[in-house]
Design a protein around this motif. Structure first.
Motif, PDB file in Angstrom:
ATOM      1  N   MET A  16     -25.235  14.846 -35.812  1.00  0.00           N
ATOM      2  CA  MET A  16     -25.145  16.217 -35.373  1.00  0.00           C
ATOM      3  C   MET A  16     -25.650  17.098 -36.482  1.00  0.00           C
ATOM      4  O   MET A  16     -25.461  16.849 -37.636  1.00  0.00           O
ATOM      5  N   GLY A  17     -26.324  18.193 -36.120  1.00  0.00           N
ATOM      6  CA  GLY A  17     -26.639  19.169 -37.138  1.00  0.00           C
ATOM      7  C   GLY A  17     -28.103  19.387 -37.324  1.00  0.00           C
ATOM      8  O   GLY A  17     -28.942  18.872 -36.600  1.00  0.00           O
ATOM      9  N   HIS A  39     -24.403  19.968 -21.915  1.00  0.00           N
ATOM     10  CA  HIS A  39     -24.554  18.530 -21.731  1.00  0.00           C
ATOM     11  C   HIS A  39     -25.341  17.940 -22.901  1.00  0.00           C
ATOM     12  O   HIS A  39     -26.138  18.623 -23.539  1.00  0.00           O
ATOM     13  N   GLY A  40     -25.110  16.677 -23.157  1.00  0.00           N
ATOM     14  CA  GLY A  40     -25.882  15.995 -24.196  1.00  0.00           C
ATOM     15  C   GLY A  40     -25.312  16.239 -25.584  1.00  0.00           C
ATOM     16  O   GLY A  40     -24.117  16.446 -25.783  1.00  0.00           O
ATOM     17  N   THR A  41     -26.210  16.240 -26.553  1.00  0.00           N
ATOM     18  CA  THR A  41     -25.816  16.283 -27.953  1.00  0.00           C
ATOM     19  C   THR A  41     -25.134  17.593 -28.341  1.00  0.00           C
ATOM     20  O   THR A  41     -25.378  18.647 -27.737  1.00  0.00           O
ATOM     21  N   LEU A  42     -24.295  17.506 -29.364  1.00  0.00           N
ATOM     22  CA  LEU A  42     -23.707  18.687 -29.989  1.00  0.00           C
ATOM     23  C   LEU A  42     -24.476  19.075 -31.246  1.00  0.00           C
ATOM     24  O   LEU A  42     -23.988  19.856 -32.065  1.00  0.00           O
ATOM     25  N   SER A  43     -25.666  18.540 -31.404  1.00  0.00           N
ATOM     26  CA  SER A  43     -26.492  18.847 -32.570  1.00  0.00           C
ATOM     27  C   SER A  43     -26.604  20.354 -32.753  1.00  0.00           C
ATOM     28  O   SER A  43     -26.859  21.092 -31.813  1.00  0.00           O
ATOM     29  N   GLY A  54     -19.477  27.142 -32.727  1.00  0.00           N
ATOM     30  CA  GLY A  54     -20.752  27.108 -33.446  1.00  0.00           C
ATOM     31  C   GLY A  54     -21.939  27.298 -32.535  1.00  0.00           C
ATOM     32  O   GLY A  54     -21.871  28.049 -31.551  1.00  0.00           O
ATOM     33  N   TYR A  55     -23.004  26.571 -32.866  1.00  0.00           N
ATOM     34  CA  TYR A  55     -24.275  26.733 -32.153  1.00  0.00           C
ATOM     35  C   TYR A  55     -24.871  25.372 -31.788  1.00  0.00           C
ATOM     36  O   TYR A  55     -25.929  24.985 -32.279  1.00  0.00           O
ATOM     37  N   PRO A  56     -24.196  24.608 -30.917  1.00  0.00           N
ATOM     38  CA  PRO A  56     -24.750  23.329 -30.488  1.00  0.00           C
ATOM     39  C   PRO A  56     -26.069  23.529 -29.742  1.00  0.00           C
ATOM     40  O   PRO A  56     -26.192  24.451 -28.929  1.00  0.00           O
ATOM     41  N   GLN A  57     -27.043  22.691 -30.071  1.00  0.00           N
ATOM     42  CA  GLN A  57     -28.382  22.786 -29.476  1.00  0.00           C
ATOM     43  C   GLN A  57     -29.006  24.165 -29.729  1.00  0.00           C
ATOM     44  O   GLN A  57     -29.860  24.626 -28.961  1.00  0.00           O
ATOM     45  N   GLY A  58     -28.557  24.846 -30.798  1.00  0.00           N
ATOM     46  CA  GLY A  58     -29.121  26.144 -31.154  1.00  0.00           C
ATOM     47  C   GLY A  58     -28.630  27.291 -30.304  1.00  0.00           C
ATOM     48  O   GLY A  58     -29.144  28.411 -30.416  1.00  0.00           O
ATOM     49  N   ARG A  59     -27.592  27.044 -29.465  1.00  0.00           N
ATOM     50  CA  ARG A  59     -27.059  28.089 -28.592  1.00  0.00           C
ATOM     51  C   ARG A  59     -25.548  28.221 -28.807  1.00  0.00           C
ATOM     52  O   ARG A  59     -24.908  27.260 -29.222  1.00  0.00           O
ATOM     53  N   PRO A  60     -24.968  29.374 -28.498  1.00  0.00           N
ATOM     54  CA  PRO A  60     -23.519  29.525 -28.655  1.00  0.00           C
ATOM     55  C   PRO A  60     -22.772  28.481 -27.837  1.00  0.00           C
ATOM     56  O   PRO A  60     -23.085  28.246 -26.658  1.00  0.00           O
ATOM     57  N   GLY A  61     -21.791  27.854 -28.450  1.00  0.00           N
ATOM     58  CA  GLY A  61     -21.009  26.843 -27.753  1.00  0.00           C
ATOM     59  C   GLY A  61     -19.874  26.355 -28.629  1.00  0.00           C
ATOM     60  O   GLY A  61     -19.765  26.717 -29.800  1.00  0.00           O
ATOM     61  N   GLU A  62     -19.021  25.507 -28.077  1.00  0.00           N
ATOM     62  CA  GLU A  62     -17.860  25.013 -28.794  1.00  0.00           C
ATOM     63  C   GLU A  62     -17.364  23.718 -28.178  1.00  0.00           C
ATOM     64  O   GLU A  62     -17.758  23.354 -27.065  1.00  0.00           O
ATOM     65  N   ALA A  63     -16.510  23.036 -28.910  1.00  0.00           N
ATOM     66  CA  ALA A  63     -15.892  21.808 -28.422  1.00  0.00           C
ATOM     67  C   ALA A  63     -14.435  21.790 -28.867  1.00  0.00           C
ATOM     68  O   ALA A  63     -14.046  22.485 -29.803  1.00  0.00           O
TER      69      ALA A  63
END
Length: 262
Positions: A1-2, A176-180, A132-141
């Protein structure tokens, strides 16, 4: 991730089922110290840095100090924090020696996130929230603590690092998919305090990895804590998306980009 693409290598491709969600009254035993017998996960880091990569950072001092994951900015000549409206602020980089943490410094900054007390004892089943910003967009887990493991970084910056392993129990609707891109973001407890820094994921296993709480505490010791700290917000599995939105809106959690490699 990252920011730096990490591939996690496992001896088995079988994904164990996620543990059941536990309430605060169903937590397991107190988490013990790291040992040489903790399970090991291999992380393959690229030998060369990449351009125009991104991750997440969070404010730890009102004077413009931030923490992020080391691998997000390692090898960067120029890093910046996105502040919206097509604007970004330059950030100086200082890498931690023994953990996947980096300290960023900007000219001024927002109120800092509160840090979890050093004496806090984590228990198996403890919940954490990862804005944070998973896939370069606002999001969280959201996640639930499983225990300790060891990440073995291979390639550039080869080292072993004790980490905390969490089972993912929820994420942004529609993500969906990676949390990168979530790498470098905070792992927050139910009182909105920073436990650790989010650094990797194992998608097939439904796992999120963070720095050990001890590593985060050591990194925070170098922070100028004279700036104003805003109190944390109570977080749970029902409101963590709303809380994360507020942290991003206030720029206490921000997207960090590596503009060019050294």
């Amino acid at each position: 991730m990252g920011a730096v693409a990490l591939s996690l290598v496992f001896r088995s491709a079988d994904a164990p089922p996620a543990p059941p969600v536990a309430g605060e009254d169903e937590l397991g035993g107190v988490l013990g110290p790291a040992t040489p017998f903790d399970p090991t996960v291999v992380v393959q880091a690229p030998d060369t840095p990449r351009h125009l990569t991104s991750g997440t950072a969070f404010a730890v001092s009102g004077d413009g100090q931030w923490l992020t994951a080391r691998h997000v900015v390692e090898g960067c000549r120029e890093a910046a924090l996105i502040v919206g409206g097509g604007r970004a602020v330059a950030a100086d980089i200082q890498l931690a020696r023994d953990s996947d943490i980096a300290l960023l410094t900007t000219e001024g900054g927002p109120n800092a996130l509160p840090m979890s007390p050093a004496q806090q004892r984590l228990r198996v089943g403890h919940h954490a929230y990862h804005p944070g910003y998973p896939q370069g967009r606002p999001g969280e887990a959201a996640s639930r603590l499983i225990g300790r493991e060891t990440l073995r970084f291979r390639g550039r910056g080869q080292r072993d690092e004790p980490v905390l392993a969490w089972a993912e129990i929820g994420r942004t609707e529609g993500l969906h998919g990676t949390l990168s891109g979530l790498s470098g973001g905070p792992a927050l407890d139910g009182q909105g305090r920073v436990i650790a820094v989010t650094i990797a994921e194992a998608p097939r296993r439904g796992r999120i990895y963070t720095t050990a709480a001890e590593s985060t505490a050591v990194a925070a010791q170098s922070v100028d804590q004279t700036g104003q700290y805003a109190p944390g917000t109570v977080i749970n599995t029902h409101n963590y998306g709303t809380v994360a939105d507020g942290l991003r809106r206030d720029l206490r959690v921000a997207q960090v980009v590596c503009l060019s490699a050294a």
